[in-house]
Write an enzyme that holds these catalytic residues in place. Sequence first.
Site, PDB file in Angstrom:
ATOM      1  N   LYS A  52     -31.064 115.516-126.784  1.00 33.97           N
ATOM      2  CA  LYS A  52     -30.340 115.993-128.799  1.00 33.97           C
ATOM      3  C   LYS A  52     -29.457 115.113-128.544  1.00 33.97           C
ATOM      4  O   LYS A  52     -28.507 115.157-129.174  1.00 33.97           O
ATOM      5  CB  LYS A  52     -30.720 116.952-128.911  1.00 33.97           C
ATOM      6  CG  LYS A  52     -32.448 117.163-129.200  1.00 33.97           C
ATOM      7  CD  LYS A  52     -32.839 117.619-130.659  1.00 33.97           C
ATOM      8  CE  LYS A  52     -33.694 117.346-131.646  1.00 33.97           C
ATOM      9  NZ  LYS A  52     -35.291 117.755-129.966  1.00 33.97           N
ATOM     10  N   SER A 299     -38.369 114.596-122.015  1.00 39.07           N
ATOM     11  CA  SER A 299     -37.210 114.486-122.838  1.00 39.07           C
ATOM     12  C   SER A 299     -36.758 115.203-123.644  1.00 39.07           C
ATOM     13  O   SER A 299     -35.346 115.548-123.355  1.00 39.07           O
ATOM     14  CB  SER A 299     -37.661 114.363-124.089  1.00 39.07           C
ATOM     15  OG  SER A 299     -39.288 114.966-124.500  1.00 39.07           O
TER      16      SER A 299
END
Length: 316
Positions: A52, A299
């Site tokens: 992110k 991720s």
Amino acid sequence: MTVTLDDIRAAAERIRGHVVETPLLRDELLSARLGQPVWLKCEYRQTTGAFKLRGATNAILSLPPEALTRGVVTASTGNHGRALAHAARALDVPATVCLSRLVPGNKVQAIRDLGAQVRIAGASQDEAMAEVARAVAQEGMTEIPPFDHKAVVAGQGTIGLEIGTAEAVLVPLSGGGLAAGVAVAIKALAPGTRVIGLTMENGAAMAASLAAGHPVEVTETASLADSLGGGIGLQNRVTFALCRALLDDVILLTEAEIAQGIRHLGRAGHVVEGAASVGTAALLAGKVVPQGPTVCILSGANIDPALHARIMAEAA
Ligand SMILES: *Cc1c(COP(=O)(O)O)cnc(C)c1O
């Protein structure tokens, strides 16, 4: 397309030096077992423990100077909140994170430790989001949302530029910022590469929305893949259309399969959260059959250590 390969290339230029170019490592065990090379894009080693930071950094660096002075705001308590707080501090921009008073103290402190102003507003995520809207309207702050935003999607898409040639890319899917960005990059560079979204069986809003043909709400349930929870927004502007146009398939995983993915990766030294394990989980479960070099995007790393230890200790 609302986000293009050029946008992603520009994002890569902008965020260079602010984010880590994470390694692509071969999964020897899975490659041997499946007879095709399996690669792990180790984005869990990104600063703040998740990809992110790419989107948050690109979004901040895309703002005009007067917006930078007034600062950025979000209501996210998870990986996006951490990323925005970190990126803002690194770029010397004020960041505010609006939280409901139900958010646990350790999470509140973690966001303060990253240098963000914390505002406690109300007793629900909806009230925290209302405070974000108020800060935007009355204080001129800029909201940087976790996924449904062009600069955020372009930032996440920079992962697609770092993946190289593959037959399939397996992408964890929630609001679709990661999947949309990666798919734009991959499909522009290699249209024949399959881009497959992976998510949990229960409460997967993007999967339900793609099936319905329009954004829908789903009931949230607890999952090992907690970073994949949450809605896509009934007024979704960017990610739904991109995911609908570009994803070849969406695969749903059970909690047992996600745990299996975490264990497999943990044994190879990759300590990841449930959301990061879904690609590997799908390969292990036979839900994705590799037909050539296959890349799993790992991720994020932000799992409670006690939970990780419990999953590692389970049989199978
Ligand atoms: C946010 C997140 C995802 C999902 O990304 P979207 O852009 O919302 O689809 C997957 N894994 C981790 C670790 C995340 O933090």
